[in-house]
Design an enzyme around this catalytic site. Structure first.
Site, PDB file in Angstrom:
ATOM      1  N   SER A 109       0.965  -1.033  -0.125  1.00 36.55           N
ATOM      2  CA  SER A 109      -0.097  -0.042   0.147  1.00 36.55           C
ATOM      3  C   SER A 109       0.941   1.195  -0.179  1.00 36.55           C
ATOM      4  O   SER A 109       1.865   1.303   0.604  1.00 36.55           O
ATOM      5  CB  SER A 109      -1.028  -0.002   1.336  1.00 36.55           C
ATOM      6  OG  SER A 109      -1.401   1.286   1.370  1.00 36.55           O
ATOM      7  N   TYR A 131      -2.021   5.632  -4.633  1.00 38.70           N
ATOM      8  CA  TYR A 131      -2.957   6.690  -4.800  1.00 38.70           C
ATOM      9  C   TYR A 131      -2.096   7.695  -5.272  1.00 38.70           C
ATOM     10  O   TYR A 131      -1.431   8.350  -4.882  1.00 38.70           O
ATOM     11  CB  TYR A 131      -3.409   6.870  -3.313  1.00 38.70           C
ATOM     12  CG  TYR A 131      -4.353   5.897  -2.796  1.00 38.70           C
ATOM     13  CD1 TYR A 131      -5.458   5.447  -3.189  1.00 38.70           C
ATOM     14  CD2 TYR A 131      -3.806   5.136  -1.813  1.00 38.70           C
ATOM     15  CE1 TYR A 131      -6.305   4.490  -2.579  1.00 38.70           C
ATOM     16  CE2 TYR A 131      -4.485   4.246  -0.873  1.00 38.70           C
ATOM     17  CZ  TYR A 131      -5.732   3.850  -1.589  1.00 38.70           C
ATOM     18  OH  TYR A 131      -6.524   2.941  -0.702  1.00 38.70           O
ATOM     19  N   THR A 157      -4.496   2.479  -8.168  1.00 40.09           N
ATOM     20  CA  THR A 157      -5.865   2.826  -7.913  1.00 40.09           C
ATOM     21  C   THR A 157      -6.589   3.743  -8.318  1.00 40.09           C
ATOM     22  O   THR A 157      -6.451   4.933  -8.381  1.00 40.09           O
ATOM     23  CB  THR A 157      -5.932   2.851  -6.114  1.00 40.09           C
ATOM     24  OG1 THR A 157      -5.348   1.733  -5.545  1.00 40.09           O
ATOM     25  CG2 THR A 157      -7.579   2.708  -5.819  1.00 40.09           C
ATOM     26  N   LYS A 225      -6.263  -0.526 -11.103  1.00 42.80           N
ATOM     27  CA  LYS A 225      -7.025  -1.396 -10.134  1.00 42.80           C
ATOM     28  C   LYS A 225      -8.336  -0.530  -9.602  1.00 42.80           C
ATOM     29  O   LYS A 225      -8.318   0.455  -9.348  1.00 42.80           O
ATOM     30  CB  LYS A 225      -6.155  -1.690  -8.885  1.00 42.80           C
ATOM     31  CG  LYS A 225      -6.842  -2.237  -7.722  1.00 42.80           C
ATOM     32  CD  LYS A 225      -5.920  -2.327  -6.351  1.00 42.80           C
ATOM     33  CE  LYS A 225      -6.722  -3.089  -5.377  1.00 42.80           C
ATOM     34  NZ  LYS A 225      -7.711  -2.209  -4.616  1.00 42.80           N
ATOM     35  N   HIS A 249     -12.767  -2.351  -4.215  1.00 39.66           N
ATOM     36  CA  HIS A 249     -12.037  -1.820  -2.914  1.00 39.66           C
ATOM     37  C   HIS A 249     -12.702  -2.390  -1.634  1.00 39.66           C
ATOM     38  O   HIS A 249     -12.888  -1.705  -0.555  1.00 39.66           O
ATOM     39  CB  HIS A 249     -12.514  -0.186  -2.882  1.00 39.66           C
ATOM     40  CG  HIS A 249     -11.021   0.566  -2.353  1.00 39.66           C
ATOM     41  ND1 HIS A 249     -10.349   1.228  -3.160  1.00 39.66           N
ATOM     42  CD2 HIS A 249     -10.619   0.528  -1.263  1.00 39.66           C
ATOM     43  CE1 HIS A 249      -9.220   1.768  -2.414  1.00 39.66           C
ATOM     44  NE2 HIS A 249      -9.525   1.501  -1.334  1.00 39.66           N
ATOM     45  N   VAL A 283     -13.172 -12.782  -1.635  1.00 42.97           N
ATOM     46  CA  VAL A 283     -12.636 -14.527  -2.028  1.00 42.97           C
ATOM     47  C   VAL A 283     -12.152 -14.931  -0.654  1.00 42.97           C
ATOM     48  O   VAL A 283     -11.197 -14.375   0.106  1.00 42.97           O
ATOM     49  CB  VAL A 283     -11.160 -14.303  -2.893  1.00 42.97           C
ATOM     50  CG1 VAL A 283     -10.554 -15.750  -2.940  1.00 42.97           C
ATOM     51  CG2 VAL A 283     -11.730 -13.869  -4.312  1.00 42.97           C
TER      52      VAL A 283
END
Length: 357
Positions: A109, A131, A157, A225, A249, A283
């Site tokens: 991240s 980001y 993202t 993404k 998200h 998932v």
């Protein structure tokens, strides 16, 4: 309480509840607004029905996958998550060690609490989740540092022009009342103004051309993404995306968006083999991962269960979680009559899905 579940992954989540601060647990588990999308994520994978093939040789199962040029023994990866140091003192470094031992990629991240260098030192294949900032110079600096430390892909993202609203827990309290500033954003050249993602503006002017720009800037493949629509997926690939990642998200942005399970076939169809398609969202088992592969995904990324596994047992927990998913995937493929991901074509039967093109 332990030992009450047939699956260790379920037990790990229960164990995590015993060790995580309530505010941290809420932050990881929460979704946007009324949490409609969050609540539907796992059920959407369970709703898919299968038509297994029989009279197939399934003595040997090939679960390997090419994930952006890296051969992985499993078509799995760890999705980007912040506050991993709230789950374990070593945070992303512990997560990376487990991923490296199993051989799957880790997506780090932008808000990670561990440095690029420390993560890279584990030997893991890691991709940087980005980001983009309104100040492209800040973005450029972050990308430059990631490349220097060995990132092998950039995951942009694209579904977060602003941070979606999440309602306070009924019992009150915020994760940012207990979060240590050292858990967030240590790789930023300019120290974060505050610990909350809301304190850091996101670019609201991203366009498809940014995918190509970031790829040219870094020399790395760039993944888009947060794509749910086929037309957006096609535009992303046209603009230079090396892969498209179907994601909502984790239900944490716009509520009431469709499940990733329902969106995946449309995105795969629109991309038409021009780029790999990844997916996350709800998932929770190797069977879910197999369904995703049968719907056309190349790679399946898992988030919250890995956080719980990290909180439960550190490196050992994450390793065990990944291996359990792999074992479940292999068994599911055998029972579906599929010796490889390619053999899964045509195994899915329904359900009817809305036209999301």
């Amino acid at each position: 309480m332990t030992g009450t579940h047939a699956r260790w992954l379920d037990e790990a989540q229960e164990r995590a509840r015993d060790v995580l601060a309530p505010a941290v647990l809420r932050y990881i588990a929460e979704g946007a607004r009324e949490e409609v999308t969050l609540g539907e994520a796992e059920a959407a994978w369970r709703a898919v029905r299968l038509l297994p093939r029989v009279l197939r040789d399934v003595r040997t199962i090939d679960t390997t996958a090419d994930l952006l040029g890296t051969s992985s023994p499993l078509p799995l990866g760890i999705a980007p998550m912040s506050l991993q140091r709230a789950a374990h003192p070593d945070g992303e470094v512990a997560m990376a060690r487990a991923a490296a031992e199993v051989g799957v990629p880790l997506v780090l991240s932008s808000n990670a609490g561990s440095t690029f260098a420390d993560v890279a030192a584990t030997g893991v294949t890691w991709w940087m989740q980005l980001y983009a900032s309104p100040d492209r110079d800040l973005t450029a600096g972050l990308l430059e540092d990631a490349v220097t430390q060995g990132a092998s892909a950039i995951v942009l993202t694209v579904d977060t022009p602003v941070v979606g609203t999440r309602y306070p827990a009924p019992e009150g309290g915020s994760v940012w009342d207990v979060a240590d500033r050292s858990w967030v954003g240590v790789n930023a050249r300019t120290p974060p103004v505050g610990v909350s993602p809301k304190d850091r503006d996101k670019a609201m002017d991203l366009v498809p051309e940014d995918l190509g720009r970031f790829s040219e800037m870094t020399g790395l493949p760039v993944v888009a993404k947060g794509v749910l629509r086929g037309d957006d997926a096609a535009r992303a690939v046209d603009a230079g995306a090396a892969a498209v990642w179907v994601s909502n998200h984790g239900g944490r942005q716009l509520d009431q968006v469709a499940s990733t399970a329902s969106c995946l076939p449309h995105v795969v169809g629109a991309v038409a083999g021009r780029a790999p398609v990844f997916v996350d969202g709800g998932v929770r088992s190797g069977l879910h991962a197999m369904v995703a592969l049968a719907l056309g995904a190349t790679g399946v990324f898992v988030g919250r269960p890995m956080f719980y596994a990290l909180a439960s047992d550190g490196v050992d927990g994450v390793r065990r979680a990944l291996l359990e998913l792999g074992t479940e995937l292999e068994e599911s493929m055998r029972l579906a009559g599929a010796a490889s991901a390619a053999d899964l074509a045509g195994v899915v039967s329904g359900p009817e899905r809305p036209d999301l093109r």
